[in-house]
Design an enzyme around this catalytic site. Sequence first.
Site, PDB file in Angstrom:
ATOM      1  N   ASP A 128       0.844  -1.184   0.000  1.00  0.00           N
ATOM      2  CA  ASP A 128       0.000   0.000   0.000  1.00  0.00           C
ATOM      3  C   ASP A 128       0.886   1.242   0.000  1.00  0.00           C
ATOM      4  O   ASP A 128       1.707   1.426   0.904  1.00  0.00           O
ATOM      5  CB  ASP A 128      -0.912  -0.019   1.231  1.00  0.00           C
ATOM      6  CG  ASP A 128      -2.102   0.912   1.067  1.00  0.00           C
ATOM      7  OD1 ASP A 128      -2.334   1.402  -0.059  1.00  0.00           O
ATOM      8  OD2 ASP A 128      -2.795   1.155   2.070  1.00  0.00           O
ATOM      9  N   HIS A 135      -3.736  13.875   0.634  1.00  0.00           N
ATOM     10  CA  HIS A 135      -4.015  13.001   1.774  1.00  0.00           C
ATOM     11  C   HIS A 135      -2.887  13.057   2.804  1.00  0.00           C
ATOM     12  O   HIS A 135      -3.133  13.215   4.009  1.00  0.00           O
ATOM     13  CB  HIS A 135      -4.219  11.565   1.296  1.00  0.00           C
ATOM     14  CG  HIS A 135      -4.321  10.561   2.407  1.00  0.00           C
ATOM     15  ND1 HIS A 135      -5.370  10.539   3.308  1.00  0.00           N
ATOM     16  CD2 HIS A 135      -3.491   9.548   2.787  1.00  0.00           C
ATOM     17  CE1 HIS A 135      -5.196   9.557   4.173  1.00  0.00           C
ATOM     18  NE2 HIS A 135      -4.059   8.943   3.887  1.00  0.00           N
ATOM     19  N   GLU A 201     -10.888   3.972   3.141  1.00  0.00           N
ATOM     20  CA  GLU A 201      -9.946   4.765   2.362  1.00  0.00           C
ATOM     21  C   GLU A 201     -10.187   4.483   0.886  1.00  0.00           C
ATOM     22  O   GLU A 201     -10.141   3.321   0.457  1.00  0.00           O
ATOM     23  CB  GLU A 201      -8.482   4.470   2.735  1.00  0.00           C
ATOM     24  CG  GLU A 201      -8.123   4.968   4.132  1.00  0.00           C
ATOM     25  CD  GLU A 201      -6.630   4.986   4.435  1.00  0.00           C
ATOM     26  OE1 GLU A 201      -6.214   5.791   5.272  1.00  0.00           O
ATOM     27  OE2 GLU A 201      -5.891   4.192   3.851  1.00  0.00           O
ATOM     28  N   GLU A 203      -9.094   4.083  -2.579  1.00  0.00           N
ATOM     29  CA  GLU A 203      -7.821   3.827  -3.253  1.00  0.00           C
ATOM     30  C   GLU A 203      -8.070   3.095  -4.557  1.00  0.00           C
ATOM     31  O   GLU A 203      -9.170   2.605  -4.813  1.00  0.00           O
ATOM     32  CB  GLU A 203      -6.905   2.963  -2.374  1.00  0.00           C
ATOM     33  CG  GLU A 203      -6.680   3.520  -0.979  1.00  0.00           C
ATOM     34  CD  GLU A 203      -5.479   2.889  -0.267  1.00  0.00           C
ATOM     35  OE1 GLU A 203      -4.692   2.171  -0.921  1.00  0.00           O
ATOM     36  OE2 GLU A 203      -5.349   3.124   0.949  1.00  0.00           O
ATOM     37  N   ASP A 235      -9.368   0.434   1.651  1.00  0.00           N
ATOM     38  CA  ASP A 235      -8.429   0.053   2.708  1.00  0.00           C
ATOM     39  C   ASP A 235      -9.054   0.423   4.052  1.00  0.00           C
ATOM     40  O   ASP A 235      -8.720   1.440   4.655  1.00  0.00           O
ATOM     41  CB  ASP A 235      -7.116   0.808   2.455  1.00  0.00           C
ATOM     42  CG  ASP A 235      -6.069   0.539   3.523  1.00  0.00           C
ATOM     43  OD1 ASP A 235      -6.106  -0.537   4.122  1.00  0.00           O
ATOM     44  OD2 ASP A 235      -5.223   1.427   3.746  1.00  0.00           O
ATOM     45  N   ARG A 239      -9.019   3.808  13.036  1.00  0.00           N
ATOM     46  CA  ARG A 239      -8.104   4.923  13.344  1.00  0.00           C
ATOM     47  C   ARG A 239      -7.619   4.934  14.783  1.00  0.00           C
ATOM     48  O   ARG A 239      -6.482   5.335  15.065  1.00  0.00           O
ATOM     49  CB  ARG A 239      -8.795   6.259  13.042  1.00  0.00           C
ATOM     50  CG  ARG A 239      -9.230   6.447  11.623  1.00  0.00           C
ATOM     51  CD  ARG A 239      -8.069   6.489  10.674  1.00  0.00           C
ATOM     52  NE  ARG A 239      -8.534   6.662   9.296  1.00  0.00           N
ATOM     53  CZ  ARG A 239      -7.744   6.447   8.238  1.00  0.00           C
ATOM     54  NH1 ARG A 239      -6.494   6.059   8.380  1.00  0.00           N
ATOM     55  NH2 ARG A 239      -8.232   6.614   7.033  1.00  0.00           N
ATOM     56  N   GLN A 242      -5.029   2.305  15.075  1.00  0.00           N
ATOM     57  CA  GLN A 242      -3.855   2.760  14.317  1.00  0.00           C
ATOM     58  C   GLN A 242      -3.004   3.760  15.105  1.00  0.00           C
ATOM     59  O   GLN A 242      -1.786   3.672  15.142  1.00  0.00           O
ATOM     60  CB  GLN A 242      -4.339   3.389  13.004  1.00  0.00           C
ATOM     61  CG  GLN A 242      -3.219   3.834  12.063  1.00  0.00           C
ATOM     62  CD  GLN A 242      -3.758   4.394  10.746  1.00  0.00           C
ATOM     63  OE1 GLN A 242      -4.954   4.377  10.495  1.00  0.00           O
ATOM     64  NE2 GLN A 242      -2.871   4.886   9.903  1.00  0.00           N
ATOM     65  N   LYS A 255      -5.310  -2.147   9.926  1.00  0.00           N
ATOM     66  CA  LYS A 255      -5.521  -2.288   8.485  1.00  0.00           C
ATOM     67  C   LYS A 255      -5.752  -3.737   8.070  1.00  0.00           C
ATOM     68  O   LYS A 255      -6.385  -3.986   7.042  1.00  0.00           O
ATOM     69  CB  LYS A 255      -4.286  -1.782   7.731  1.00  0.00           C
ATOM     70  CG  LYS A 255      -3.907  -0.338   8.041  1.00  0.00           C
ATOM     71  CD  LYS A 255      -4.703   0.632   7.196  1.00  0.00           C
ATOM     72  CE  LYS A 255      -4.128   2.037   7.287  1.00  0.00           C
ATOM     73  NZ  LYS A 255      -4.740   2.933   6.298  1.00  0.00           N
ATOM     74  N   THR A 259      -9.348  -5.716   3.620  1.00  0.00           N
ATOM     75  CA  THR A 259      -9.154  -4.762   2.526  1.00  0.00           C
ATOM     76  C   THR A 259     -10.031  -5.258   1.386  1.00  0.00           C
ATOM     77  O   THR A 259      -9.900  -6.412   0.973  1.00  0.00           O
ATOM     78  CB  THR A 259      -7.680  -4.723   2.079  1.00  0.00           C
ATOM     79  OG1 THR A 259      -6.854  -4.454   3.213  1.00  0.00           O
ATOM     80  CG2 THR A 259      -7.451  -3.662   1.014  1.00  0.00           C
ATOM     81  N   GLU A 366     -10.522  12.565   7.021  1.00  0.00           N
ATOM     82  CA  GLU A 366     -10.326  13.884   6.416  1.00  0.00           C
ATOM     83  C   GLU A 366     -11.658  14.600   6.185  1.00  0.00           C
ATOM     84  O   GLU A 366     -11.775  15.797   6.422  1.00  0.00           O
ATOM     85  CB  GLU A 366      -9.602  13.739   5.074  1.00  0.00           C
ATOM     86  CG  GLU A 366      -8.179  13.210   5.183  1.00  0.00           C
ATOM     87  CD  GLU A 366      -7.679  12.686   3.858  1.00  0.00           C
ATOM     88  OE1 GLU A 366      -7.829  11.464   3.609  1.00  0.00           O
ATOM     89  OE2 GLU A 366      -7.139  13.479   3.058  1.00  0.00           O
TER      90      GLU A 366
END
Lengths: 419, 419
Positions: A128, A135, A201, A203, A235, A239, A242, A255, A259, A366
């Site tokens: 990844d 970002h 996420e 991606e 993904d 948080r 993390q 993570k 996925t 975000e």
Amino acid sequence: MNSFVEVPSGSHFPIQNLPYGIFSRPDGGRPRVGVAIGEMILDLALLSERGYLDGPHLTRLSVFDRPSLNAFMALGRPAWREARSTIQALLRHDNPALRDETELRQRALIPAKSTRLHLPALIGDYTDFYSSREHASNVGAMFRGKENPLLPNWLHLPVAYHGRASSIVVSGTPVLRPYGQILESGADGPVFAPSREMDFELEMGLFIGPGNELGRPIPVEAAAEHIFGLVLVNDWSARDIQRWEYRPLGPFLSKNLATSISPWVVTLDALAPFRCSGPKQAPEPLPYLLSSDDWAYDIQLEIQLQSEKMDRPAVISRSNFRYLYWNMAQQLAHHTISGCNMRPGDLLASGTISGPEPHSYGSMLELAWRGSRPVQLPDSEVRAFLADGDRVTLTGWCQGDGYRVGFGQVSGQILPVQE
Amino acid sequence: MNSFVEVPSGSHFPIQNLPYGIFSRPDGGRPRVGVAIGEMILDLALLSERGYLDGPHLTRLSVFDRPSLNAFMALGRPAWREARSTIQALLRHDNPALRDETELRQRALIPAKSTRLHLPALIGDYTDFYSSREHASNVGAMFRGKENPLLPNWLHLPVAYHGRASSIVVSGTPVLRPYGQILESGADGPVFAPSREMDFELEMGLFIGPGNELGRPIPVEAAAEHIFGLVLVNDWSARDIQRWEYRPLGPFLSKNLATSISPWVVTLDALAPFRCSGPKQAPEPLPYLLSSDDWAYDIQLEIQLQSEKMDRPAVISRSNFRYLYWNMAQQLAHHTISGCNMRPGDLLASGTISGPEPHSYGSMLELAWRGSRPVQLPDSEVRAFLADGDRVTLTGWCQGDGYRVGFGQVSGQILPVQE
């Protein structure tokens, strides 16, 4: 160019696209390779068995009667081009070869709704990247302050980490909210609790075709020979887990819970008309990262969210693949410059693709700016992070003149923690 | 207990050990499963074909006539115990079943020197932990200062990251010095150059047997049912590349150039007599990491280095597997607590195993303390990091009463950069 197979207006899968996937026929048999066309799937295993795909690079029963695309991916660009050209010709409205062979046509074209889609490849290694400047800057500003949002290495190399291959799942697979260690604000030590900050996420990921030997880097100019095609990637990220675990070796349990990827792999050949230039890179990258080719693609991306209370999904963000600062050729050249070997079916994801505007950000972290401006849903619900029952759907397409080359979607619903 | 096969004094492979590996016979045929005994390899594919391994869990031609141990690993502990018991009985000095079948014995026992050894498993995912308190403290003290060598999460969870599976190689494979981006002291931007800080890391790794489903964590008490056995691991590291690239997502190219493992997998059953208690853990770990069993093993470890000028290797460090703060059961429980799924053949490495004393450190970075006290070799050469031509050999064994249960070795030589 039209197909005798009906392609509804706005479909992601016209004759210009022809993405590859792995599906199970409703009448049994093991999973095999198919191509999406309109709302149908063309059974390549069957066509190959009947000799319809024969050519210098492809022979009967070789690579399509398999439960993954890896063998086809390994053949390389000349074989991919041959297959695309043969399949495109077979599907044309003015070619009777398949169109008028009623029995074969009925067996070879199956309504997609009646099939089951699987992961397109056996993924040996999953990487990844972190290639969106927007970002990386957003996350940096939140966690380190606005003065210095990018770390010093970010503009010199495409930052990446190794991800977990075993927990990559195909679109539609539910995602369980995980337990984990969380350090609450002001606490001395962590608690063990379900994640309260589940995120997505947005991606995209590329699948490797032919690999390279250990110790033999892939030069940036050779990247196109090694990239089979692209999929959408979500993904999923916890948080709170993390934030506590990631120092100093990077994200791990936050993570590897799951996925999700879309089932249809869109080839570089199908995307060629949508190639464009990417962001200007300054400082100039080191020579091993310099390519004279354009490596961005104009792929419109959308994030949809549907809570259990909502009767249809709402678009919560719109982004574009072309925003990425580091491109796929640079990612591949960098990944292998140490001598690291790629194998067919390896997946390299882009990292979250955020655009310049708040409504183009690629993660809830975000969009809701770390919870400080929760996302408003149409039914008056608000979200700082994902709630149980929320379904997140990512979609993406290139807009051609009267047609779309699209990726379908990758979708997943958050299920409550398991007791 | 003795075997009719001669086992030289000090051999790592007496009848008490019986490690599994994959080898090619000198007379051809595809790679297959064997067991090391003294200086011979017992061909399990052949014995299985002849029915010598039949039992409730194992049937003819099933799992041993394969080029990897994955199928055997997947069977689980009852099958592993049955195999061990059958093979141990067949090799006993007082059992004529194989001993007196001259033709079969001569075909089934092959001098190890005449064979070629391969990777023991197809490794789907590779995880590298960071479980030595001494190692983490040394690195922390070097890079963040002595006052606060451990990050706040370290004593609460076994820190780990996902590694690269494709570049795992078997002992004996040369290791090319990589090119990469390096930020020289005081420079504004990086240069592209061969690594000048090539290092080794003394580690051990466990192979997963039966896996778990996505979303179903493996409880700490069930760990032994999922761990097949252990190997030696050398996690080659380019420190200068690592220093520049690793923030914020962890090591990437500095590690994926190659990771070497020993070819023989020593089972938990063979290691059982050497089980012991590990370091006291304070603060007490969260309940999901608490086990009532002892999970340390008294495995003596040694690092040897031989430069091109030296006529034999010199021991530069002695450590022990029992020093590890976080044990294998905790690693596995933690790794899966998010729901992450394991598959047979996955490899979980320990992280560098440093002991408390400077002569027990597990990397050159620590032994030479970041270059400040270079390691003195017997021929008056000194090393801060590895030079081209240097051969690093890791070895390890448990000392029993009159016998050793050993791992053989993992060895690799640094070759100069490729032009």
